[in-house]
Write an enzyme that holds these catalytic residues in place. Sequence first.
Site, short mmCIF file in Angstrom:
data_model
loop_
_atom_site.label_atom_id
_atom_site.label_comp_id
_atom_site.label_asym_id
_atom_site.label_seq_id
_atom_site.Cartn_x
_atom_site.Cartn_y
_atom_site.Cartn_z
N TYR A 150 -1.75 0.13 10.06
CA TYR A 150 -2.01 -0.53 8.78
C TYR A 150 -0.76 -0.42 7.88
CZ TYR A 150 -3.68 -1.14 4.02
OH TYR A 150 -3.80 -1.53 2.71
N SER A 158 0.82 -1.22 0.00
CA SER A 158 0.00 0.00 0.00
C SER A 158 0.85 1.26 0.00
CB SER A 158 -0.86 -0.01 1.27
OG SER A 158 -1.48 1.24 1.45
N LYS A 169 2.13 -3.29 6.68
CA LYS A 169 2.45 -3.55 5.27
C LYS A 169 3.97 -3.43 5.05
CE LYS A 169 -1.57 -4.33 3.27
NZ LYS A 169 -1.90 -5.55 2.54
N1 UFG Z 1 -13.14 11.40 1.84
C1 UFG Z 1 -14.13 12.35 2.00
N2 UFG Z 1 -15.36 11.94 2.40
C2 UFG Z 1 -15.66 10.64 2.66
C3 UFG Z 1 -14.64 9.66 2.49
C4 UFG Z 1 -13.39 10.08 2.08
O1 UFG Z 1 -13.91 13.55 1.79
O2 UFG Z 1 -16.80 10.34 3.04
C5 UFG Z 1 -11.83 11.82 1.36
C6 UFG Z 1 -10.68 11.46 2.29
O3 UFG Z 1 -10.51 12.44 3.27
C7 UFG Z 1 -9.52 11.33 1.31
C8 UFG Z 1 -10.18 10.86 0.01
O4 UFG Z 1 -11.56 11.15 0.16
O5 UFG Z 1 -8.96 12.56 1.09
C9 UFG Z 1 -10.03 9.39 -0.24
O6 UFG Z 1 -10.41 8.68 0.94
P1 UFG Z 1 -10.58 7.11 0.98
O7 UFG Z 1 -11.04 6.76 2.37
O8 UFG Z 1 -11.41 6.65 -0.16
O9 UFG Z 1 -9.11 6.57 0.73
P2 UFG Z 1 -7.75 6.91 1.52
O10 UFG Z 1 -6.95 7.79 0.61
O11 UFG Z 1 -7.97 7.38 2.89
O12 UFG Z 1 -7.14 5.43 1.68
C10 UFG Z 1 -6.46 4.78 0.69
C11 UFG Z 1 -6.65 3.29 0.83
C12 UFG Z 1 -6.03 2.80 2.10
C13 UFG Z 1 -4.60 3.25 2.16
C14 UFG Z 1 -4.47 4.73 1.99
C15 UFG Z 1 -3.04 5.14 1.90
O13 UFG Z 1 -8.02 2.97 0.82
O14 UFG Z 1 -6.08 1.40 2.13
O15 UFG Z 1 -5.10 5.12 0.77
O16 UFG Z 1 -2.88 6.40 2.40
F1 UFG Z 1 -4.06 2.93 3.36
#
Ligand code: UFG
Length: 328
Positions: free
Chosen positions: A140, A116, A144
Site C-alpha cells: 500500500y 499516506s 503511494k
Molecule cells: N488498533 C487496535 N485495535 C483495533 C484496531 C486498531 O488496537 O481493533 C490499533 C492499531 O494497532 C494502531 C491504531 O489502533 O496502533 C490505529 O490503527 P488503524 O487501523 O485505525 O490505523 P493505522 O495506523 O494502522 O493505519 C493508518 C491508515 C492507513 C495508513 C497507515 C499508515 O488507516 O491507511 O495509517 O501507517 F496506511
Amino acid sequence: MAILVCGGAGYVGSHCLEALIAAGYDCIVADNLSRGHRQAVGLAPLYVGDIADAAFLDRIFTENRVEAVLHFAASSQVGESMQNPILYYENNLSATVSLIKGMLRHGVKKIVFSSSAAVYGEPEALPILEDSPKAPTNPYGETKLAMERFMHWCDVAYGLKYISLRYFNAAGASPAGLIGEDHTPETHLIPLVLWAAQGKRDKVSIYGEDYPTSDGTCIRDYIHTSDLAEAHRLALQRLLAGGASDIFNLGSEQGLSVREIIETAREVTGVQFPVQTAPRRPGDPAVLIASNRKAREVLGWVPRHSDARSILSSAWAWHLSHPDGFGE
Ligand code: UFG
C-alpha cells in the site's frame, strides 16, 4: 470549469467533495463504487466507472471542461495489500497511470493526490518531516510512493503540476451529519471502538500493550476529515493559481495512544464497553506523528478539529444516526 473528484464516493473523498462544493466549486465525481457509496456523493454528478478505462475517462473529459483533478481513488488497506500486492499495483499504480494519461490527452495538468504516512514506514525520528526517509513496509505505502514519483517525472516531462498530501490517520465525520466512515471490512480503531459502544461488537481488542510508549499502546496522529478537506481546498487553490508541484504532511502533531482513544470514546459515548489485550498487529510502528510545519507555512493550513473529543464526537454522531453506515 469543473473539478473532477476521482474516488469522491469514498471516506476522505466524500468529505473533501462536500467541502469543495460548499466553497463554491463545480465538482463532478468518478467512482467505480467498489468501496465507495453512492449516497456519499450527495447531489454531485456521478460517473460510475473505472479510471483504468480510457474510454470512461475520455467521456468525462469530453462532456466537462475539467480544470483540475482530485485523486482519492485507491485501495487503502495495509493488510489486504500484503495479501494481494497485484491488486495494489493494478488498482493504485496502473490506474493512476491511466488517469494521468487521460488528463494529458485532454490538456488537464493539475492534480491533488491522496497520499499516506505509509510512505515513510517505521520512522527513524519524530516528528516525521516530508523529507524524512521513505521506506514503506507494505505494498500500500509502496504504491503511494511510486505514484508520487510517477507524478514527479510527469512534471519533468509534461509539466503536470501535482500536490501530494500525505495523510496520517484520517478520522471523524462531517459536522453536517450526512457522511462518515463506512468501510467493509472495517479495520480502523475509531469505528471499531464506536461499534463496541453501540453494542455492534462485544469488545475492543488492543493490539499490543507492550510498546515503548507512555501507556504501552501505539500512538498515532489522528486528523479530522474536516481538516483534511480544508487542506485539499488550499492545495487546489494553490495549483489553480499556478503553484508548483509539492508534497505536504497532513497531521495534527498530537499523538494519541490507543488507550487515550478508548478513554475519550467512553467519555463521549457514556458507555463503558469492554476491552481486551490482544497480540501486536504485524507491521504496526509504535509511534507515528507528523510535522505539519510545511503545510502551515506554505499552504496556510491550520488543523482546527483534530483533538480527540472533536474527532470522536463527530464520528459518534455519524454512528448514532447511521447505525448501518450508508446501508448499501
Ligand atoms: N488498533 C487496535 N485495535 C483495533 C484496531 C486498531 O488496537 O481493533 C490499533 C492499531 O494497532 C494502531 C491504531 O489502533 O496502533 C490505529 O490503527 P488503524 O487501523 O485505525 O490505523 P493505522 O495506523 O494502522 O493505519 C493508518 C491508515 C492507513 C495508513 C497507515 C499508515 O488507516 O491507511 O495509517 O501507517 F496506511
